[in-house]
Every structure is written in structure tokens, then in C-alpha cells.
Design an enzyme around this catalytic site. Structure first.
Site, PDB file in Angstrom:
ATOM      1  N   PHE A 102       0.981  -1.193   0.007  1.00  0.00           N
ATOM      2  CA  PHE A 102      -0.200  -0.002   0.085  1.00  0.00           C
ATOM      3  C   PHE A 102       0.864   1.347  -0.013  1.00  0.00           C
ATOM      4  O   PHE A 102       0.275   2.432   0.054  1.00  0.00           O
ATOM      5  CB  PHE A 102      -0.847   0.087   1.164  1.00  0.00           C
ATOM      6  N   LYS A 123       6.710   7.442   4.863  1.00  0.00           N
ATOM      7  CA  LYS A 123       5.899   6.235   4.327  1.00  0.00           C
ATOM      8  C   LYS A 123       4.738   7.055   3.500  1.00  0.00           C
ATOM      9  O   LYS A 123       3.692   7.412   4.291  1.00  0.00           O
ATOM     10  CB  LYS A 123       5.608   5.183   5.181  1.00  0.00           C
ATOM     11  N   ASP A 146       1.482  -9.079  10.051  1.00  0.00           N
ATOM     12  CA  ASP A 146       2.114  -9.237   8.825  1.00  0.00           C
ATOM     13  C   ASP A 146       3.577  -9.114   9.132  1.00  0.00           C
ATOM     14  O   ASP A 146       4.547  -8.252   8.633  1.00  0.00           O
ATOM     15  CB  ASP A 146       1.998  -7.777   7.724  1.00  0.00           C
TER      16      ASP A 146
END
Length: 1020
Positions: free
Chosen positions: A722, A740, A848
Site C-alpha cells: 500500500f 511512508k 504481517d
């Protein structure tokens, strides 16, 4: 009163044995059942599967690991050895009154040994070895039938119970080695007249061995090594005529051995007396012990001649006589070797570091064909090496260093193709190095330094593809370094200093990825030092001084482990690289006597005068006051700062451009924001979440765009599902940060942004990546823009360290991670997961976890990142509503239940951590092409344990630990793999918790990397 009640209880049990029938047998059996069910209840959930049969639907006597008596159906044996169970040992085990065998060995039990076990008067065997038990050894005075007591490898303290010898008269095996026991031996020990094995090695016992131990006439094995015992050789031991094994290594015994030693202990098979202070002559009667297979008396003060009679020891396999004062530096000192020709089973012979003189006799080549290791270094042996030494074809180690040997290296050594270690250094040998040494392809260490060898380095050595250490310095070698040497990618240490080598240094040096030490000083090399030296990322020591190198100091900024860097006495020019001051590991830097100029840095190693030298460079200036260098002219300072100034100008210019552009699009942006009210509300929601945390002041899109040079690809440091991550310089101090940027055109990206904000708003941990600030805004095109700004991690992510071959440019390859570094990283990650699972306000599942989401700072401390898929557990939270579609994670790391629609859970993170662990220590991805069908990374490791543990390990670990003699690498890896396997069990209920995994890993680190004990090794 207590003793009276205990007596009554025992009488009742005896009456039941006689079948008087007044006791309710069914209730007694049920009592045993309840005791075992209580034990099962406190065992960790993931291990209860091995006790699955322990339930009310299966009869007690059919439970696994349980044996009952035929008549009364009471539990007589409980064998849980090697099941890796944890928890504490319950006092209620003392109620299993029919118990004869209790085996809890090789587990992870902690706490103390319950004193209630002393009530088990029928107990015959008690094994609690290889656990983590603490406290004192309890009184077992009522266990009068006890035959075996094994408490080895725990953490027990204080001394032996005083009543030990007065109540356990049936004891045959007393095994207490590897604890923390102290004090003196109780005199009652001599009452254990049935004792055959006594082991208390690796403790802190002190004083003398009591004389009454001589009463133990059945004694077969006595192991007292590595304590603080003192006095003369224990006289009582001479009376143990049945003794087969005696080990008293590593104590403070002194004095002479009795001349009739060998006539007293005629049944000995193994005798270990090393690391004491015994003196005088070695008794010749030892040759009368015909059963002897191992004799080790190293590191004592023995004098005189080595007995010629040792040739009568026809069963001898290991003879360790090293580090004494045998011999008189005269001819005849080596005559004993002719007698050893008769010892056809001899495998290890060590007579090094004595005072043995004379020429090496030719009959040394006639020793046992079984000989695998022979060490004779550190003597005054002269003459040449017999050509016939090549007959010893099974030799793996040959140490002849530090003698007076002359002549050439016999070419016959090339026939010993299994040789791994050859030491001929520090002699007076000459001639050329034989090219046929390249035939010894399994050679790991070649030590020829400090001789007078001449000629060139044989290119054939390049065929020794397992060579770790090549030490050929301090000779008269000439010519250039063969290219074949630069292809020996196994090299850890390359020592060629003090020769006559010439030419430019090979540019292929960068291929030696595992090289730790490069010592090439005091030769005649010239030209530039190759820039590829900066690719040797394992490097810790570089010695290139005393050559003719010119040009600038090469760029070695990637050598983060560098400790010593010496370039003195060359013709180097240019400035001193400022980044050398940022090397935290650098202990000494020598740049003296060159033509360097400009500013001397003042950070890091340059702050301590004792740690660096720049003398003999007339054009240097500045530095710390202790150097007493001239101040730097302003133009020099300006030149040094030009790079920084240019960078600031670029930032200012970009900022001006951005400001102008902002004015032109302000109206359009405002209109667009009104049209996107729904999106704006979403951004406000994210800001509200962020406002709950103590982040710094919000940052604007313009600032981020400027800081990342308009999100330039040159600043891109990573990308994910993403988002993309850019390196940026923030604020007036140009602080490095990781930006990010969410790809909001991708479905789920906005949810990922808000999930990460929600997850991180209330959790703080030293091993979490630090969120500095956030941005929820509109870009110059009117599109929604969201970004998170994190603290920059200069060592990148763990994935690039585990798989450097996939990084791309060899210049970016990190050095191999050492075993201890990998273990530390695993502990850091485990501590984060344990914290977010159990100790923060709202428990969180990361969902994750994988190597690319583990970032490393300057000190290789791990920081877990990317909470874009995180879920808050145990409640129906806002973020859980956002992520109602479920969690997918990453293939290979995601728990199998996630693929079947399972909810995010702590157990899911544990599974991912287990896979991460196995990948870290095997170097294999879970998606490796070899894992097809039913073969997975987990099953691959599980099926290879324990026999093939080193075969499965990442080869880079083995190279990184090759110099570490303080740990058992195979044993450490085996236990690490066990943790990984237990974490990624198929069924969630069988997995460890993160708290358990963390505790085991911390225990492993303490065991293998902090506890260092000296052990005997026949050889060096």
C-alpha cells in the site's frame, strides 16, 4: 508430631500393600489422577498435546508416559523426559506414594525442587537433569530406596545436603554436574558404599576431597572437574581399585603423584588430570594400566622424561602431555616416540609446549595409521621434517609451530588430502611453498608465517575452497597476489604482511565477503587501494601500512564492523573521510606518515588521542586540542562544508518553488477540498486518532515533498503493498527520516493508514519503530495525500541482511550476521510481540510480521515496523470495523488459519515469528522453490533435527562463528530451531506464547553467549 504423622501415613501405605483392604483403592487411584491432571494444567498450552491422553475418558493406566502397578493400579512410573515441557514442578507430586521412577529430565521446568518429593519412600530413580531448576537440593532422607539421583545441568545452589550419606545408602548414581553448588564435601559422602558413579563437575566446590571417599569400593566413575578443589592428589582415590574414569581437570591440586600410581588404579580407562599444579616426574607405573584409552595431563608442572614405557599402552587412543616441562632441550628427549609406534589405536597425540629438544626422528612417520591429530609445537625440535610423514594419511591436524625446524616443506604433505589444520609457523624453514598443498582441498587453516619461505604464493592454493585462515606473513615471498586467492570466498583471515610482495592490490578483494582480517602491511604494494575493499562487509581489521599506496583513502563507509584500520607509512593524499568518526566500533585508526591534508574530524574515534594517529601529515589542521595542529584556514573549512551548503541551497530553492506553486493553486485546492468533503472528514478522523498520541507537530505535504527531493526515485528505500518509503531530510537540522507515502489509489490503502495510526497511538516500546509525525493533506494536484514519518533506520531491513545475494549491487550487500546477532534480533522482535500481545493497554496483533518489516539501527538493534494490517484484539474497535474483510498477511508467513477465514490472533503472530526464526537461521525463505508439496520450511527443519543441524544452518553463520571457541554452535542452533518449530505448529493451540518464546531465547543467549567455562581440548 510431623514425623509421627509421616510414620502413620507410611504404615497405612504398607498395610494397603498387604491388601488389608481398609483403604479405599478407588479414591487413591483417583488421587493419582488428580495430581497428574494438575501437572498437565500448568504445562504451557502448546505442549499439552503430548499429554492429550491425560483425560477422564481414558483409564489412568493407559495414559501416555505413565506406568501403573499390576495389583493396585497406582502410578509407579512417570517418564516425561525430553518432552520440552515447561512450568514448575508441583509439590503434589509427593502424593504419588507408589512412584518408583520419576523422570522429568531434558525439559524446561523452573522454580525449586519441592521438598514434598522427600515423601516418596518407594522412589528408586529421580531424574531432573537439563532443566532450569533453582534453589537448594531438598532433603530426600525418606527416599531410602533411591538408586539414581540425576540433577545435572540446572541452577542449584549451596552445597550437598549433610544427610545425603546417612540416609541414601542404596544410591548408586549421584550426578550433580553443571550447577552452582558450593561449599565442601560432607564427610557423610563416604557412607554411600553402593555408589558407582559420582559427578559434580562444573560447580564451585572447594576444599579437599574427604579421606572416607576411599570406602566407596564400587566406584567406577568420579568426575570432579572445573571446581575449586585443592590439596594433593586425593589419597583416598588410590583405594578405588574398581575405578574406570577419573576426571579432576581444572582444580587447584598440587604435589607429586605416587610412584606406584599405576599399580593402584589398574582398571582405569580414562584419566584426566589437566589444568592443575601437579609436579615432579610422571610415574613410570602408569604404563602398567593396560586398559587405559585416554590419558590427559596437560597444563601442569611435570618434569623429567616422558616414560618410554607408554609404548605398552596398546589401547591408548588419546595422549595429552602438552604444556608441562618435560624434557631437557637435549637429544634423546623424543625417544619415547619410537615406543609409541606400538600403539596402533592412537588417534590424538599432543606433546607440545614442553622443553623437548633434538631432531625430529624419522620414525615419527611410523606412528599409528589411525592418527588424526598430532601436536608438537612450542618445543626446541630441530632438523627437517621427514618426507615419510606423508604416510600418516588420516591426519586432520598437524601442529609443528614454534620450534627450530629447518629445510623445506615436504611435498609428501600434499598426499594427506584430509588435512584441515597445518601449523609450521615460527620455525627456520625455507624454500618455496609447494604447489601441491593445493591438493589438500579440505584445508581450513594454513599457518606458515615467521619463516624464510621465498618465491611466489602458489596459485594452486585457490583450490582449497574451505580455507578459512591463510597466514603466510613474515617470510620472503615476492611477486603479486594470484587472482586465484581472491576467488577463495571462504577466507576469514588473510595474513601476508612483512613480505616482498609487489604490484597493485587486486581489485577482486571485494569478492571476499566473509573476510574479517586483512593483514598486508610492510610489503611493496603500490597504486590506489581498491574501492572494492568497501564490499568486504565482514571486515573488522585492516592493516595496509608500510607500502607504497597512493591516491585517496577508499570509500569504506559500509564496513560497519571495522575495529582496526591502519594505513600508516604510505603516500596517501586527499582528506580524512569524516564518516570514519561515525564508526562506533572503531577502536584504533592509524593514518600517520602520509600526505593527507585538510581538517581532522573531531567525532568518534577522533575524540580520544590514544585511539588514533595522524602524525607525519604536514598539511592537516584542526582536530582536538591535544593534537596541537594549526587552526584550519577559513577556505578549508568552507571547502569541507561545501557539500552540506549545496544541499541546503537545493532545499531552499525547492522550498521557494513550492511556495510559488502553492500560491497559484491555492484557490483550486480550496475548491477541490470542498468537493471532497467526505474525504476531508475521513482525514479529520485520522487526525483525531493521531491527536491522541504525543507526536511532534504535524508536517505539511510541501515539507515532505521538499525533504524527499519531490519523492525522487533516488531516495526510494522500499515499497510495499500500500505504500512507498522515501529517505528524507527534515527541518533546519536536516534530520534523516523515513517517509511512508500511502498509495491511496490502491484499494485498502486508506484503511491501512488508519489502522497503523490506531495501532500505534498508545503503544511505546524500545524495539518498535518510532513514529515521528504524520501528514493527512492534499497534494498540488488536488489529490488526497497521506504519509507517516518514521525514525530512519540506517541499516535497512532484516530481509536484505538475510538475503544479500538478492540486493542487487554488490556495494549494498550487508555483511553476514553472526549467530549472536541473529539471536539478539529474534529477542528484540519477540519482546515487541510479547508487549503488544499482553502488556499494552489494548492488545494488538501485528498480522504481517516478516523480515522486510524488521528494521535495524546503527547497533543492529531490531525495530518492528508496518502496522498497516494490525488489529486490536479482545474488543470491537473502530479499526476492526475498518478491517472487517479479514487479514491476509504475506504468503509463507501468514498463519494457515488466516487462509481459511480465521480471525487475527496472537497465535497468528506467533506462527509468523516462528517462520521468521527459521528463515533467520537457515537463510532460506519459506517461499523457496525447494519447498513444494508437503515440504515446508518447518518440516524441512523438523526432519533434519538433530543430526543435520549444521547442514540446515545458514552457511554464513558458520563462517561468522568459526573463531568462537566458547560456544557449542550445533547445540545452540538445535535449541533455536526447536523454538522456531514450536512457534509455527500447524494447530494454533499447540504453539508457544510469545512470553514463552521470549523467555527461552533469553535463556539461550545467557547460556551460550555469557557463560564461558574453560574446557580441555587436545590441541590449539
Amino acid at each position: 508430631m510431623r514425623l509421627f504423622l509421616l510414620l502413620v501415613f507410611n504404615i497405612l501405605i504398607l498395610l494397603k500393600d498387604l491388601d488389608f483392604g481398609f483403604a479405599d483403592e478407588a479414591s487413591m487411584v483417583d488421587g493419582d489422577r488428580q495430581v497428574l491432571l494438575a501437572l498437565k494444567s500448568q504445562v504451557s498450552e502448546n505442549k499439552r498435546v503430548v499429554l492429550a491422553s491425560w483425560n477422564h475418558s481414558i483409564p489412568l493406566c493407559e495414559w501416555a508416559h505413565v506406568t501403573c502397578g499390576r495389583k493396585h493400579k497406582r502410578v509407579t512410573s512417570l517418564d516425561l523426559g525430553g518432552l520440552q515441557l515447561g512450568g514448575i514442578i508441583l509439590p503434589s507430586l509427593g502424593n504419588l506414594s507408589f512412584l518408583r521412577v520419576l523422570n522429568l529430565g531434558d525439559n524446561s521446568f523452573s522454580g525449586t525442587i519441592p521438598k514434598e518429593l522427600g515423601m516418596l519412600f518407594r522412589l528408586q530413580q529421580l531424574n531432573m537433569s537439563y532443566n532450569s531448576l533453582e534453589g537448594e537440593i531438598p532433603s530426600l532422607s525418606n527416599c531410602s530406596r533411591l538408586v539414581t539421583l540425576d540433577l545435572m545441568s540446572n541452577r542449584l545452589i549451596h552445597g550437598l545436603p549433610s544427610e545425603l550419606g546417612s540416609s541414601l545408602s542404596s544410591l548408586e548414581k549421584l550426578l550433580l554436574s553443571k550447577n552452582n553448588l558450593s561449599g565442601k564435601f560432607p564427610t557423610s559422602l563416604g557412607n554411600l558404599t553402593s555408589l558407582s558413579q559420582f559427578a559434580i563437575a562444573y560447580n564451585h566446590m572447594e576444599g579437599e576431597v574427604p579421606d572416607n571417599i576411599g570406602r566407596l569400593s564400587h566406584m567406577i566413575s568420579v568426575q570432579l572437574s572445573q571446581n575449586n578443589l585443592s590439596g594433593v592428589f586425593p589419597p583416598a582415590i588410590y583405594n578405588l581399585s574398581s575405578l574406570r574414569i577419573l576426571s579432576i581437570v581444572g582444580n587447584h591440586f598440587s604435589g607429586n603423584l605416587r610412584p606406584d600410581f599405576g599399580n593402584m588404579l589398574t582398571t582405569l580407562k580414562e584419566l584426566y588430570l589437566g589444568m592443575n599444579s601437579f609436579s615432579g616426574d610422571l610415574p613410570k607405573t602408569i604404563s602398567n594400566i593396560s586398559t587405559l584409552t585416554h590419558l590427559e595431563i596437560s597444563q601442569n608442572l611435570f618434569t623429567g622424561s616422558i616414560p618410554f614405557g607408554f609404548g605398552a599402552l596398546h589401547n591408548i587412543k588419546m595422549l595429552g602431555l602438552n604444556e608441562n616441562s618435560f624434557g631437557n632441550n637435549l637429544v634423546g628427549d623424543l625417544d619415547f616416540l619410537s615406543a609409541l609406534v606400538n600403539c596402533s589405536k592412537l588417534q590424538v597425540l599432543d606433546f607440545g609446549y614442553n622443553r623437548l629438544g633434538g631432531k625430529l626422528p624419522i620414525f615419527v612417520a611410523n606412528l599409528s595409521i589411525e592418527l588424526a591429530a598430532m601436536y608438537m609445537g612450542g618445543n626446541l625440535i630441530s632438523g627437517g621434517i621427514p618426507h615419510a610423514i606423508g604416510n600418516l594419511i588420516n591426519l586432520q591436524s598437524l601442529g609443528m609451530e614454534t620450534n627450530l625446524l629447518t629445510g623445506r616443506i615436504p611435498t609428501s604433505l600434499g598426499k594427506i588430502i584430509g588435512l584441515k589444520e597445518l601449523g609450521l609457523n615460527s620455525n627456520r624453514m625455507s624454500g618455496e611453498i609447494p604447489s601441491n598443498l593445493g591438493n589438500i582441498t579440505r584445508l581450513e587453516s594454513l599457518n606458515l608465517f615467521n619463516n624464510s619461505f621465498e618465491g611466489s604464493i602458489p596459485p594452486s592454493l585457490g583450490k582449497c575452497r574451505f580455507l578459512l585462515f591463510l597466514r603466510i606473513g613474515s617470510n620472503k615471498l615476492n611477486g603479486s597476489i594470484p587472482q586465484e586467492i581472491m576467488q577463495m570466498e571462504s577466507l576469514v583471515g588473510f595474513y601476508i604482511s612483512k613480505n616482498l610482495l609487489t604490484g597493485p592490490f587486486p581489485k577482486d578483494v571485494g569478492r571476499l565477503k566473509l573476510l574479517v582480517v586483512l593483514s598486508a602491511g610492510n610489503n611493496r604494494f603500490h597504486g590506489n587501494i581498491p574501492e572494492t575493499l568497501g564490499n568486504c562487509l565482514s571486515m573488522e581489521e585492516i592493516y595496509l601500512g608500510g607500502n607504497g599506496f597512493d591516491g585517496a583513502i577508499p570509500d569504506i563507509r559500509n564496513l560497519r564492523a571495522l575495529r582496526i584500520f591502519s594505513l600508516s607509512n604510505n603516500n596517501l593524499s586527499g582528506s580524512i573521510p569524516e564518516y570514519l568518526g561515525n564508526f562506533l566500533s572503531l577502536e584504533y585508526l592509524n593514518l600517520s606518515v602520509n600526505n593527507l591534508e585538510g581538517i581532522v574530524p573531531t567525532k568518534g574515534v577522533f575524540q580520544t588521542p590514544e585511539k588514533f594517529s595522524v602524525s607525519g601529515n604536514g598539511k592537516l589542521c584542526g582536530g582536538i586540542p591535544e593534537l596541537k595542529l594549526r587552526p584550519c584556514p577559513q577556505n578549508v573549512v568552507s571547502k569541507a562544508r561545501r557539500h552540506s551548503s549545496n544541499k541546503k541551497k537545493i532545499i531552499i530553492g525547492v522550498s521557494i518553488g513550492v511556495a510559488s506553486l502553492l500560491l497559484s493553486v491555492f484557490a483550486l485546492s480550496l475548491l477541490y477540498m470542498l468537493m471532497k468533503r467526505k474525504k476531508k472528514d475521513g482525514a479529520k478522523t485520522a487526525d483525531n486518532l493521531l491527536s491522541k498520541s504525543p507526536f511532534y507537530e504535524r508536517i505539511s505535504y510541501e515539507e515532505l515533498r521538499s525533504a524527499t527531493c519531490e519523492f525522487s526515485s533516488s531516495n526510494l528505500i522500499g515499497s510495499g503493498n500500500f505504500s512507498s518509503v522515501f529517505k528524507g531530510l527534515l527541518g533546519p537540522e536536516s534530520k534523516v527520516a523515513a517517509v511512508k507515502v500511502l498509495n491511496l489509489q490502491k484499494h485498502g490503502a486508506a484503511k491501512s493508514f488508519m489502522a497503523e495510526c490506531e495501532a500505534l497511538k498508545s503503544i511505546r516500546h524500545r524495539n518498535l519503530v518510532k513514529l515521528v509525525t504524520a501528514c493527512s493533506s492534499i497534494d498540488f494536484k488536488g489529490n488526497e495525500f497521506k504519509a507517516l514519518v518514521y525514525e530512519f533506520m540506517p541499516n535497512g531491513n532484516l530481509d536484505t541482511w538475510l538475503h544479500p545475494e538478492e540486493v542487487g549491487s554488490s556495494e549494498n550487500h550487508p555483511r553476514p550476521l553472526k549467530l549472536c546477532e541473529r539471536l539478539n534480533i529474534a529477542i528484540h522482535v519477540a519482546s515487541v510481540l510479547d508487549y503488544i500481545h499482553s502488556h499494552c493497554h489494548d492488545p494488538v496483533a501485528h498480522c504481517d510480521l516478516k523480515p522486510s518489516n524488521v528494521l535495524l539501527d546503527n547497533d543492529l538493534t531490531a525495530h518492528v515496523s508496518d502496522f498497516g494490517l494490525a488489529r486490536i484484539l479482545d474488543q470491537e474497535s473502530f479499526i476492526n470495523q475498518l478491517s472487517s474483510t479479514g487479514v491476509r498477511g504475506t504468503i509463507g508467513y501468514a498463519a494457515p488459519e488466516y487462509g481459511m477465514g480465521g480471525k487475527p490472533s496472537r497465535q497468528g503472530d506467533v506462527y509468523s515469528f516462528g517462520v521468521l526464526m527459521l528463515e533467520m537461521f537457515t537463510g532460506k525463505r519459506p517461499t523457496d522453490q525447494q519447498f513444494v508439496g508437503d515440504l515446508t520450511l518447518r518440516s524441512y527443519v523438523d526432519s533434519g533435527l538433530p543430526e543435520h543441524v549444521l547442514d540446515m544452518a545458514d552457511m554464513l553463520i558458520l563462517h561468522g562463528e568459526v573463531r568462537n571457541n566458547n560456544i557449542n554452535i550445533a547445540e545452540c542452533l538445535k535449541m533455536v530451531f526447536h523454538v522456531g518449530i514450536r512457534c509455527c505448529e500447524e494447530s494454533p493451540i499447540n504453539r508457544m506464547t510469545m512470553a514463552e518464546a521470549l523467555a527461552e531465547l533469553v535463556s539461550l543467549r545467557k547460556r551460550f553467549f555469557k557463560t564461558k567455562r574453560t574446557t580441555f581440548r587436545a590441541g590449539r
